[in-house]
Design a protein around this motif. Structure first.
Motif, PDB file in Angstrom:
ATOM      1  N   PHE A  39       0.859  -1.181   0.000  1.00 16.63           N
ATOM      2  CA  PHE A  39       0.000   0.000   0.000  1.00 16.63           C
ATOM      3  C   PHE A  39       0.897   1.234   0.000  1.00 16.63           C
ATOM      4  O   PHE A  39       1.645   1.468   0.947  1.00 16.63           O
ATOM      5  CB  PHE A  39      -0.930  -0.007   1.210  1.00 16.63           C
ATOM      6  N   GLU A  40       0.820   1.969  -1.099  1.00 17.79           N
ATOM      7  CA  GLU A  40       1.680   3.139  -1.296  1.00 17.79           C
ATOM      8  C   GLU A  40       0.902   4.421  -1.005  1.00 17.79           C
ATOM      9  O   GLU A  40      -0.257   4.562  -1.400  1.00 17.79           O
ATOM     10  CB  GLU A  40       2.200   3.153  -2.736  1.00 17.79           C
ATOM     11  N   TYR A  41       1.578   5.361  -0.340  1.00 15.07           N
ATOM     12  CA  TYR A  41       0.950   6.617   0.050  1.00 15.07           C
ATOM     13  C   TYR A  41       1.651   7.786  -0.633  1.00 15.07           C
ATOM     14  O   TYR A  41       2.699   7.618  -1.254  1.00 15.07           O
ATOM     15  CB  TYR A  41       0.991   6.770   1.574  1.00 15.07           C
ATOM     16  N   CYS A  97       8.738   7.542   2.881  1.00 13.96           N
ATOM     17  CA  CYS A  97       9.376   8.334   3.930  1.00 13.96           C
ATOM     18  C   CYS A  97       8.700   8.238   5.296  1.00 13.96           C
ATOM     19  O   CYS A  97       9.234   8.711   6.281  1.00 13.96           O
ATOM     20  CB  CYS A  97       9.417   9.803   3.497  1.00 13.96           C
ATOM     21  N   LYS A  98       7.525   7.667   5.361  1.00 11.94           N
ATOM     22  CA  LYS A  98       6.787   7.703   6.614  1.00 11.94           C
ATOM     23  C   LYS A  98       6.071   6.382   6.842  1.00 11.94           C
ATOM     24  O   LYS A  98       5.636   5.725   5.904  1.00 11.94           O
ATOM     25  CB  LYS A  98       5.772   8.861   6.568  1.00 11.94           C
ATOM     26  N   SER A  99       5.931   6.002   8.099  1.00  7.98           N
ATOM     27  CA  SER A  99       5.192   4.790   8.434  1.00  7.98           C
ATOM     28  C   SER A  99       3.692   5.068   8.359  1.00  7.98           C
ATOM     29  O   SER A  99       3.236   6.173   8.655  1.00  7.98           O
ATOM     30  CB  SER A  99       5.557   4.316   9.844  1.00  7.98           C
ATOM     31  N   GLY A 140       3.459   1.736   3.173  1.00 13.78           N
ATOM     32  CA  GLY A 140       4.406   2.846   3.088  1.00 13.78           C
ATOM     33  C   GLY A 140       5.560   2.672   2.124  1.00 13.78           C
ATOM     34  O   GLY A 140       6.334   3.603   1.926  1.00 13.78           O
ATOM     35  N   ASP A 141       5.702   1.500   1.518  1.00 17.44           N
ATOM     36  CA  ASP A 141       6.746   1.321   0.503  1.00 17.44           C
ATOM     37  C   ASP A 141       6.192   1.744  -0.853  1.00 17.44           C
ATOM     38  O   ASP A 141       4.980   1.858  -1.038  1.00 17.44           O
ATOM     39  CB  ASP A 141       7.197  -0.141   0.440  1.00 17.44           C
TER      40      ASP A 141
END
Length: 271
Positions: free
Chosen positions: A23-25, A30-32, A79-80
């Motif tokens: 799941f990419e944000y 850069c952030k959890s 986050g990746d």
């Protein structure tokens, strides 16, 4: 939680026994993040569990230890970036990056490094892919030579490191700078590298200035006739090809003047 705006399914190993959901944000990697956040996009990678375990102590512990994911055929990572994880998964399974349904570009390579550091992947696994990728990169299309510099150092890729440091010296405008990672666990460039590049750039500009104007100073001292016959036409030709005196002082762009000097015509000076 499958409320991502876009979702793609990618079979890295058609007979793979593990699904890795990414799941990419917006600010990945850069952030959890947690399941309460809304992802920008998501992907499911089918891989061989053994390949992932062999490549990372983190995943070995997750899948074979006491974590809740142990024994599961699906794991979820928040986050990746999808592209960076896809690049590593390809390498674990000895596949080329062009087997992915998307292209890995310069901006993505930095994220590949961040993901590799996060999960303890070995850089040498991806070295051959980085080499293949660099073979088709044209430096004329690189808008920021800083971006691939750290990845080239991370992957111990000598040719790209040489090309990029040379380009920084010759093509950069102003002082050469670099933003070092804040985490002590992230790869950093050697501390003296950037100061050394600035020193080299400074010396090259001094040599260029000395080579262009040193002889004219001697001629001016010799006689006024030399000024009228040689020096004035010489300086006019420099101006004609757009060599600027202000650009010969640190920290100007060296390449701009070298390209201008390629148009210099001695016949116009001596005519």
């Amino acid at each position: 939680m499958d409320n991502a705006k876009q979702h793609i399914a990618i079979d890295i190993a058609k007979q793979g026994d593990l699904i890795v959901k990414i799941f990419e944000y917006m600010d990945s990697p850069c952030k959890s993040h947690t399941a309460n956040d809304t992802p920008r996009q998501s992907a499911s990678f089918r891989v061989e569990k053994s390949k992932l375990v062999e490549s990372s102590r983190y995943f070995d512990t997750m899948l074979n230890g006491r974590w809740s994911e142990s024994g599961s055929d699906t794991i979820v990572l928040h986050g990746d970036t999808i592209k960076s994880m896809g690049a590593w998964f390809c390498c674990f399974h000895s596949l080329y990056l062009d087997s992915l349904p998307f292209r890995i570009n310069i901006a993505d390579i930095r994220n590949v490094v961040l993901v590799g550091e996060r999960y303890g992947f070995k850089p040498e696994i991806l070295h051959w892919q980085f080499n293949k990728w660099w073979e088709v990169v044209s430096l004329d299309t690189v808008d920021d030579f800083h971006k691939p510099l750290l990845p080239s150092y991370y992957f111990s890729h000598a040719k790209s490191f040489k090309d990029l440091t040379k380009s920084l010296v010759y093509r950069s405008n102003g002082y050469i700078t670099h933003e070092h990672p804040t985490s002590p666990h992230q790869t950093k460039l050697p501390a003296r590298l950037i100061p050394q590049l600035n020193s080299i750039k400074h010396e090259l500009l001094r040599e260029l200035h000395r080579g262009l104007f040193g002889p004219t100073e001697d001629l001016i001292v010799m006689s006024r006739s030399c000024v009228n016959i040689i020096v004035s036409p010489y300086l006019s030709e420099l101006q004609q090809v757009n060599v600027k005196l202000s650009d010969l002082h640190f920290p100007r762009n060296i390449n701009r003047n070298l390209n201008a000097l390629a148009k210099f015509n001695w016949a116009d000076v001596l005519s």
